[in-house]
Motif scaffolding. Structure first.
Motif, short mmCIF file in Angstrom:
data_model
loop_
_atom_site.label_atom_id
_atom_site.label_comp_id
_atom_site.label_asym_id
_atom_site.label_seq_id
_atom_site.Cartn_x
_atom_site.Cartn_y
_atom_site.Cartn_z
N ASP A 133 0.85 -1.19 0.00
CA ASP A 133 0.00 0.00 0.00
C ASP A 133 0.89 1.24 0.00
O ASP A 133 0.88 2.04 0.94
CB ASP A 133 -0.92 -0.01 1.22
N THR A 134 1.66 1.41 -1.07
CA THR A 134 2.72 2.42 -1.09
C THR A 134 2.23 3.79 -1.57
O THR A 134 2.84 4.42 -2.42
CB THR A 134 3.90 1.94 -1.96
N GLY A 178 4.18 -0.83 -8.58
CA GLY A 178 2.96 -0.50 -9.31
C GLY A 178 2.04 0.40 -8.53
O GLY A 178 1.38 1.28 -9.11
N ASP A 179 1.97 0.21 -7.23
CA ASP A 179 1.08 1.06 -6.43
C ASP A 179 1.61 2.49 -6.34
O ASP A 179 0.83 3.44 -6.26
CB ASP A 179 0.89 0.47 -5.03
N ARG A 233 0.60 3.98 -9.62
CA ARG A 233 -0.85 4.21 -9.59
C ARG A 233 -1.21 5.47 -8.82
O ARG A 233 -2.07 6.25 -9.25
CB ARG A 233 -1.54 2.99 -8.96
N THR A 234 -0.57 5.68 -7.69
CA THR A 234 -0.97 6.77 -6.81
C THR A 234 -0.15 8.04 -6.96
O THR A 234 -0.59 9.10 -6.51
CB THR A 234 -0.92 6.30 -5.34
N PHE A 235 1.03 7.95 -7.56
CA PHE A 235 1.88 9.13 -7.72
C PHE A 235 1.68 9.82 -9.07
O PHE A 235 1.81 11.04 -9.17
CB PHE A 235 3.37 8.76 -7.65
N CYS A 236 1.44 9.05 -10.11
CA CYS A 236 1.64 9.55 -11.48
C CYS A 236 0.42 10.17 -12.15
O CYS A 236 0.57 10.88 -13.15
CB CYS A 236 2.16 8.43 -12.37
#
Length: 368
Positions: free
Chosen positions: A224-225, A258-259, A262-265
Protein backbone atom coordinates in the motif's frame (compact mmCIF):
# COMPACT_ATOMS: atom_id res chain seq x y z
CA UNK A 1 -15.03 15.03 16.01
CA UNK A 2 -18.19 13.42 17.36
CA UNK A 3 -18.53 14.11 21.09
CA UNK A 4 -19.92 10.66 21.88
CA UNK A 5 -17.00 8.95 20.17
CA UNK A 6 -14.55 11.23 21.98
CA UNK A 7 -16.12 10.41 25.35
CA UNK A 8 -16.10 6.68 24.58
CA UNK A 9 -12.43 6.71 23.64
CA UNK A 10 -11.47 8.66 26.75
CA UNK A 11 -13.50 6.54 29.15
CA UNK A 12 -13.12 3.05 27.70
CA UNK A 13 -10.03 2.92 25.45
CA UNK A 14 -7.31 5.29 26.64
CA UNK A 15 -7.50 4.05 30.22
CA UNK A 16 -6.00 0.79 28.94
CA UNK A 17 -2.94 2.76 27.82
CA UNK A 18 -2.34 4.47 31.20
CA UNK A 19 -4.02 7.70 30.15
CA UNK A 20 -6.31 8.91 32.95
CA UNK A 21 -8.82 11.17 31.25
CA UNK A 22 -10.16 12.42 34.60
CA UNK A 23 -6.74 13.70 35.67
CA UNK A 24 -5.86 15.13 32.27
CA UNK A 25 -9.22 16.79 31.73
CA UNK A 26 -9.40 19.18 28.79
CA UNK A 27 -5.65 18.89 28.22
CA UNK A 28 -6.30 15.48 26.62
CA UNK A 29 -7.13 16.21 23.00
CA UNK A 30 -8.31 13.85 20.25
CA UNK A 31 -8.48 14.59 16.55
CA UNK A 32 -8.88 12.52 13.34
CA UNK A 33 -5.59 11.67 11.65
CA UNK A 34 -5.02 10.90 7.98
CA UNK A 35 -7.40 10.08 5.16
CA UNK A 36 -7.21 6.28 5.06
CA UNK A 37 -10.09 4.31 3.54
CA UNK A 38 -10.02 1.42 6.04
CA UNK A 39 -9.20 1.96 9.73
CA UNK A 40 -10.26 4.89 11.91
CA UNK A 41 -7.16 6.77 13.05
CA UNK A 42 -6.85 9.41 15.75
CA UNK A 43 -4.10 11.58 17.16
CA UNK A 44 -4.19 11.67 20.96
CA UNK A 45 -2.29 14.53 22.58
CA UNK A 46 -1.67 15.55 26.18
CA UNK A 47 0.88 17.90 27.78
CA UNK A 48 3.53 15.22 28.23
CA UNK A 49 3.22 13.46 24.89
CA UNK A 50 1.15 12.04 22.05
CA UNK A 51 0.16 8.72 20.50
CA UNK A 52 -1.66 7.37 17.46
CA UNK A 53 -4.81 5.41 18.21
CA UNK A 54 -6.60 3.21 15.69
CA UNK A 55 -9.82 1.27 15.59
CA UNK A 56 -9.08 -1.69 13.31
CA UNK A 57 -11.63 -2.42 10.62
CA UNK A 58 -12.44 -6.04 11.44
CA UNK A 59 -14.59 -6.38 8.35
CA UNK A 60 -11.41 -5.97 6.30
CA UNK A 61 -8.99 -7.52 8.81
CA UNK A 62 -11.02 -10.44 10.11
CA UNK A 63 -8.13 -11.77 12.22
CA UNK A 64 -6.57 -8.78 14.03
CA UNK A 65 -4.17 -11.07 15.89
CA UNK A 66 -2.54 -12.09 12.60
CA UNK A 67 -2.26 -8.45 11.64
CA UNK A 68 -0.54 -7.58 14.93
CA UNK A 69 1.75 -10.63 14.75
CA UNK A 70 2.92 -9.45 11.32
CA UNK A 71 3.41 -5.92 12.59
CA UNK A 72 5.60 -7.05 15.48
CA UNK A 73 7.65 -9.32 13.20
CA UNK A 74 8.32 -6.41 10.84
CA UNK A 75 9.12 -4.10 13.77
CA UNK A 76 11.60 -6.57 15.25
CA UNK A 77 13.27 -7.15 11.89
CA UNK A 78 13.73 -3.45 11.20
CA UNK A 79 14.83 -2.69 14.74
CA UNK A 80 17.45 -5.42 14.49
CA UNK A 81 18.85 -3.80 11.36
CA UNK A 82 18.51 -0.28 12.78
CA UNK A 83 20.54 -1.16 15.86
CA UNK A 84 23.25 -3.02 13.94
CA UNK A 85 26.34 -0.94 14.63
CA UNK A 86 28.70 -3.28 12.80
CA UNK A 87 27.86 -1.92 9.39
CA UNK A 88 26.23 1.53 9.49
CA UNK A 89 26.11 1.74 5.70
CA UNK A 90 23.68 -1.17 5.50
CA UNK A 91 21.69 -0.29 8.65
CA UNK A 92 18.00 0.54 8.33
CA UNK A 93 18.03 4.32 8.09
CA UNK A 94 14.39 5.25 8.76
CA UNK A 95 12.49 5.67 12.01
CA UNK A 96 10.32 2.76 13.13
CA UNK A 97 7.08 3.72 14.94
CA UNK A 98 6.79 1.52 18.01
CA UNK A 99 3.61 -0.48 18.69
CA UNK A 100 2.29 0.45 22.13
CA UNK A 101 1.25 -2.26 24.54
CA UNK A 102 -1.80 -2.05 26.80
CA UNK A 103 -1.61 -2.10 30.60
CA UNK A 104 -1.90 -5.90 30.38
CA UNK A 105 0.97 -6.05 27.88
CA UNK A 106 -1.30 -6.89 24.98
CA UNK A 107 -0.71 -5.61 21.44
CA UNK A 108 -4.38 -4.74 20.95
CA UNK A 109 -7.53 -4.05 22.91
CA UNK A 110 -10.60 -6.09 21.99
CA UNK A 111 -13.79 -4.41 23.23
CA UNK A 112 -16.18 -6.67 21.37
CA UNK A 113 -18.90 -4.71 19.59
CA UNK A 114 -17.08 -1.48 20.52
CA UNK A 115 -14.18 -2.44 18.31
CA UNK A 116 -10.59 -3.63 18.32
CA UNK A 117 -8.12 -0.87 19.19
CA UNK A 118 -4.36 -0.42 19.16
CA UNK A 119 -1.84 2.30 19.92
CA UNK A 120 1.25 3.37 18.01
CA UNK A 121 4.09 5.74 18.77
CA UNK A 122 3.60 9.22 17.31
CA UNK A 123 6.65 10.61 15.58
CA UNK A 124 7.13 14.27 16.41
CA UNK A 125 8.15 16.76 13.70
CA UNK A 126 6.79 14.48 11.01
CA UNK A 127 4.90 15.67 7.98
CA UNK A 128 2.51 13.80 5.72
CA UNK A 129 1.48 14.79 2.20
CA UNK A 130 -1.58 13.58 0.34
CA UNK A 131 -0.36 13.94 -3.23
CA UNK A 132 2.92 13.99 -5.10
CA UNK A 133 3.66 17.42 -6.54
CA UNK A 134 7.34 17.14 -7.48
CA UNK A 135 9.81 14.66 -8.89
CA UNK A 136 11.89 15.07 -5.73
CA UNK A 137 9.00 13.85 -3.57
CA UNK A 138 8.46 10.86 -5.86
CA UNK A 139 12.12 9.88 -5.89
CA UNK A 140 12.44 10.26 -2.11
CA UNK A 141 9.37 8.10 -1.50
CA UNK A 142 10.40 5.42 -4.01
CA UNK A 143 13.83 5.19 -2.44
CA UNK A 144 12.31 4.93 1.06
CA UNK A 145 9.83 2.19 0.12
CA UNK A 146 12.62 0.28 -1.64
CA UNK A 147 14.84 0.69 1.44
CA UNK A 148 11.99 -0.72 3.53
CA UNK A 149 11.59 -3.72 1.22
CA UNK A 150 15.33 -4.34 1.05
CA UNK A 151 15.59 -4.73 4.81
CA UNK A 152 12.54 -6.97 5.03
CA UNK A 153 14.25 -9.48 2.78
CA UNK A 154 15.64 -10.90 6.03
CA UNK A 155 12.15 -12.31 6.75
CA UNK A 156 11.21 -15.59 5.11
CA UNK A 157 7.99 -14.95 3.15
CA UNK A 158 6.18 -17.90 4.71
CA UNK A 159 6.76 -16.41 8.17
CA UNK A 160 4.24 -13.66 7.43
CA UNK A 161 0.52 -14.37 7.63
CA UNK A 162 -1.91 -13.41 4.87
CA UNK A 163 -4.10 -10.93 6.72
CA UNK A 164 -6.21 -10.48 3.57
CA UNK A 165 -6.19 -13.74 1.58
CA UNK A 166 -5.70 -13.31 -2.19
CA UNK A 167 -5.18 -9.57 -1.67
CA UNK A 168 -3.37 -9.07 -4.99
CA UNK A 169 -4.55 -12.22 -6.77
CA UNK A 170 -6.02 -10.82 -9.97
CA UNK A 171 -7.63 -14.09 -11.03
CA UNK A 172 -9.46 -14.30 -7.73
CA UNK A 173 -10.53 -10.66 -8.02
CA UNK A 174 -11.98 -11.35 -11.46
CA UNK A 175 -13.80 -14.41 -10.10
CA UNK A 176 -15.17 -12.26 -7.28
CA UNK A 177 -16.30 -9.65 -9.79
CA UNK A 178 -18.03 -12.30 -11.90
CA UNK A 179 -19.82 -13.70 -8.84
CA UNK A 180 -20.87 -10.26 -7.62
CA UNK A 181 -22.20 -9.40 -11.09
CA UNK A 182 -24.19 -12.63 -11.09
CA UNK A 183 -25.75 -11.83 -7.71
CA UNK A 184 -26.04 -8.05 -8.25
CA UNK A 185 -27.15 -7.62 -4.61
CA UNK A 186 -27.82 -3.86 -4.86
CA UNK A 187 -29.22 -3.87 -8.41
CA UNK A 188 -26.39 -1.65 -9.65
CA UNK A 189 -25.15 -3.65 -12.63
CA UNK A 190 -27.11 -1.70 -15.24
CA UNK A 191 -25.24 1.49 -14.35
CA UNK A 192 -21.76 -0.01 -14.76
CA UNK A 193 -22.09 -2.79 -17.35
CA UNK A 194 -19.57 -1.01 -19.60
CA UNK A 195 -16.80 -1.24 -17.01
CA UNK A 196 -17.68 -4.82 -16.07
CA UNK A 197 -17.32 -5.84 -19.71
CA UNK A 198 -14.04 -3.94 -19.97
CA UNK A 199 -12.58 -5.71 -16.93
CA UNK A 200 -13.56 -9.29 -17.74
CA UNK A 201 -12.40 -8.93 -21.34
CA UNK A 202 -8.76 -8.24 -20.37
CA UNK A 203 -8.01 -11.96 -20.67
CA UNK A 204 -4.60 -11.59 -22.34
CA UNK A 205 -3.44 -9.26 -19.59
CA UNK A 206 -4.68 -11.61 -16.87
CA UNK A 207 -2.76 -14.48 -18.47
CA UNK A 208 0.37 -12.31 -18.69
CA UNK A 209 0.10 -11.53 -14.97
CA UNK A 210 -0.28 -15.18 -13.98
CA UNK A 211 2.63 -16.30 -16.15
CA UNK A 212 4.99 -13.56 -14.96
CA UNK A 213 4.28 -14.10 -11.27
CA UNK A 214 5.08 -17.79 -11.62
CA UNK A 215 8.67 -16.81 -12.52
CA UNK A 216 9.34 -14.38 -9.65
CA UNK A 217 10.66 -14.85 -6.10
CA UNK A 218 8.30 -13.91 -3.30
CA UNK A 219 9.29 -10.99 -1.09
CA UNK A 220 7.81 -9.15 1.88
CA UNK A 221 5.88 -6.22 0.43
CA UNK A 222 4.23 -3.17 1.95
CA UNK A 223 1.33 -3.55 -0.49
CA UNK A 224 0.00 0.00 0.00
CA UNK A 225 2.72 2.42 -1.09
CA UNK A 226 0.67 5.61 -1.28
CA UNK A 227 2.56 8.82 -0.59
CA UNK A 228 0.66 9.35 2.68
CA UNK A 229 2.16 6.10 3.98
CA UNK A 230 5.54 7.79 4.14
CA UNK A 231 6.29 10.37 6.80
CA UNK A 232 8.68 13.15 5.88
CA UNK A 233 10.85 15.14 8.27
CA UNK A 234 9.20 18.49 8.64
CA UNK A 235 12.38 20.60 8.53
CA UNK A 236 13.87 19.27 5.29
CA UNK A 237 11.28 16.93 3.70
CA UNK A 238 13.62 13.95 3.72
CA UNK A 239 12.12 10.53 4.41
CA UNK A 240 11.38 9.82 8.08
CA UNK A 241 9.36 6.60 8.32
CA UNK A 242 7.30 4.11 6.33
CA UNK A 243 3.96 3.69 8.11
CA UNK A 244 0.64 1.81 7.84
CA UNK A 245 2.09 -1.68 7.81
CA UNK A 246 -1.21 -3.55 8.05
CA UNK A 247 -0.94 -5.05 4.57
CA UNK A 248 2.69 -6.16 4.90
CA UNK A 249 2.61 -9.70 3.56
CA UNK A 250 4.50 -11.88 1.15
CA UNK A 251 4.12 -10.92 -2.48
CA UNK A 252 6.10 -9.49 -5.37
CA UNK A 253 8.03 -6.25 -5.62
CA UNK A 254 6.04 -5.24 -8.66
CA UNK A 255 3.07 -4.70 -6.31
CA UNK A 256 4.81 -1.90 -4.42
CA UNK A 257 6.31 -0.35 -7.54
CA UNK A 258 2.96 -0.50 -9.31
CA UNK A 259 1.08 1.06 -6.43
CA UNK A 260 3.48 4.01 -6.43
CA UNK A 261 2.89 4.48 -10.15
CA UNK A 262 -0.85 4.21 -9.59
CA UNK A 263 -0.97 6.77 -6.81
CA UNK A 264 1.88 9.13 -7.72
CA UNK A 265 1.64 9.55 -11.48
CA UNK A 266 -1.95 10.41 -12.34
CA UNK A 267 -2.70 13.98 -13.37
CA UNK A 268 -5.96 13.89 -11.38
CA UNK A 269 -6.95 12.50 -7.98
CA UNK A 270 -7.95 8.86 -7.53
CA UNK A 271 -11.65 9.70 -7.25
CA UNK A 272 -11.82 12.40 -9.91
CA UNK A 273 -14.54 11.93 -12.51
CA UNK A 274 -12.74 14.20 -15.01
CA UNK A 275 -11.44 11.32 -17.08
CA UNK A 276 -10.68 13.53 -20.06
CA UNK A 277 -8.03 15.26 -17.92
CA UNK A 278 -6.46 12.01 -16.68
CA UNK A 279 -2.95 11.26 -17.87
CA UNK A 280 0.38 9.87 -16.68
CA UNK A 281 3.04 12.33 -15.50
CA UNK A 282 6.16 11.06 -17.20
CA UNK A 283 8.59 13.02 -15.01
CA UNK A 284 7.07 11.49 -11.87
CA UNK A 285 7.26 8.01 -13.37
CA UNK A 286 10.94 8.60 -14.18
CA UNK A 287 11.60 9.73 -10.60
CA UNK A 288 9.96 6.60 -9.17
CA UNK A 289 12.17 4.42 -11.37
CA UNK A 290 15.29 6.33 -10.38
CA UNK A 291 14.63 6.15 -6.64
CA UNK A 292 13.39 2.56 -6.56
CA UNK A 293 16.12 1.05 -8.74
CA UNK A 294 18.93 3.03 -7.12
CA UNK A 295 18.08 1.31 -3.83
CA UNK A 296 17.19 -2.18 -5.08
CA UNK A 297 19.06 -2.48 -8.35
CA UNK A 298 21.84 -4.67 -6.95
CA UNK A 299 19.62 -7.09 -5.01
CA UNK A 300 16.74 -7.85 -7.37
CA UNK A 301 16.79 -10.30 -10.23
CA UNK A 302 16.54 -9.34 -13.88
CA UNK A 303 13.10 -10.94 -14.00
CA UNK A 304 11.97 -8.75 -11.10
CA UNK A 305 13.25 -5.63 -12.82
CA UNK A 306 11.50 -6.60 -16.04
CA UNK A 307 8.25 -7.20 -14.11
CA UNK A 308 7.98 -3.62 -12.86
CA UNK A 309 6.17 -2.39 -15.96
CA UNK A 310 3.64 -5.16 -15.46
CA UNK A 311 3.21 -3.94 -11.88
CA UNK A 312 2.49 -0.41 -13.10
CA UNK A 313 -0.41 -1.69 -15.19
CA UNK A 314 -1.54 -4.36 -12.75
CA UNK A 315 -2.14 -2.20 -9.71
CA UNK A 316 -4.40 0.39 -11.32
CA UNK A 317 -6.33 -2.34 -13.12
CA UNK A 318 -6.64 -4.39 -9.91
CA UNK A 319 -7.85 -1.38 -7.93
CA UNK A 320 -10.36 -0.66 -10.65
CA UNK A 321 -11.71 -4.20 -10.24
CA UNK A 322 -11.79 -3.87 -6.45
CA UNK A 323 -13.60 -0.52 -6.55
CA UNK A 324 -16.09 -1.98 -9.04
CA UNK A 325 -16.76 -5.03 -6.85
CA UNK A 326 -17.31 -2.82 -3.81
CA UNK A 327 -19.71 -0.59 -5.72
CA UNK A 328 -21.75 -3.58 -6.87
CA UNK A 329 -21.69 -5.23 -3.43
CA UNK A 330 -22.81 -2.15 -1.51
CA UNK A 331 -19.67 -0.22 -0.53
CA UNK A 332 -18.56 -2.40 2.38
CA UNK A 333 -14.77 -2.12 1.99
CA UNK A 334 -13.83 1.40 0.94
CA UNK A 335 -15.27 4.44 2.68
CA UNK A 336 -17.44 6.53 0.39
CA UNK A 337 -18.47 10.19 0.49
CA UNK A 338 -21.50 9.91 -1.80
CA UNK A 339 -23.51 7.25 -3.69
CA UNK A 340 -21.57 5.96 -6.67
CA UNK A 341 -18.18 7.05 -5.27
CA UNK A 342 -16.62 3.64 -5.80
CA UNK A 343 -17.86 3.51 -9.38
CA UNK A 344 -16.17 6.84 -10.05
CA UNK A 345 -12.97 5.44 -8.54
CA UNK A 346 -13.23 2.30 -10.69
CA UNK A 347 -13.65 4.32 -13.89
CA UNK A 348 -10.70 6.47 -12.87
CA UNK A 349 -8.39 3.50 -12.36
CA UNK A 350 -9.43 1.70 -15.54
CA UNK A 351 -8.77 4.91 -17.46
CA UNK A 352 -5.33 5.22 -15.86
CA UNK A 353 -4.62 1.66 -17.00
CA UNK A 354 -5.51 2.69 -20.55
CA UNK A 355 -3.34 5.82 -20.38
CA UNK A 356 -0.36 3.75 -19.27
CA UNK A 357 -0.76 1.52 -22.29
CA UNK A 358 -0.93 4.56 -24.56
CA UNK A 359 2.38 5.87 -23.15
CA UNK A 360 4.09 2.49 -22.84
CA UNK A 361 6.98 3.12 -25.26
CA UNK A 362 8.08 6.27 -23.47
CA UNK A 363 7.61 4.99 -19.92
CA UNK A 364 9.27 1.58 -20.23
CA UNK A 365 12.53 3.26 -21.26
CA UNK A 366 12.96 4.58 -17.70
CA UNK A 367 12.96 1.05 -16.27
CA UNK A 368 15.47 -0.44 -18.73
Amino acid sequence: MDARLTDFIKQHVLVHFDLNWLELGDSLQLSPLGKGHINQTFLVQWPQGAMVLQRINTHVFSCPKSLMDNLHRVYQCLMGSHLDKQDPLTRYQLAIPRPLMTNKHQSMLDLGEQGVWRGMEYLESSHCIEQVDTSAQAETAARAFAHFSRHLMAIEPDKMQDVIPDFHDLSQRIKSLTQTVKEDPRQRLEGCQHWVDFAVNQTNFIEEVNHTLSLLPRRICHNDTKINNLLFKMHDMTAMAVIDLDTCMSGYLLYDFGDMVRTFCSTVEEDSHKLEQLGVRETIFAAICKGYLSELGDVISLAEKQSLWLGARLMCFMLGVRFLIDHLAGDHYFKIQYPGHNLVRAANQFTLYQRLLEQEADLVAYIY
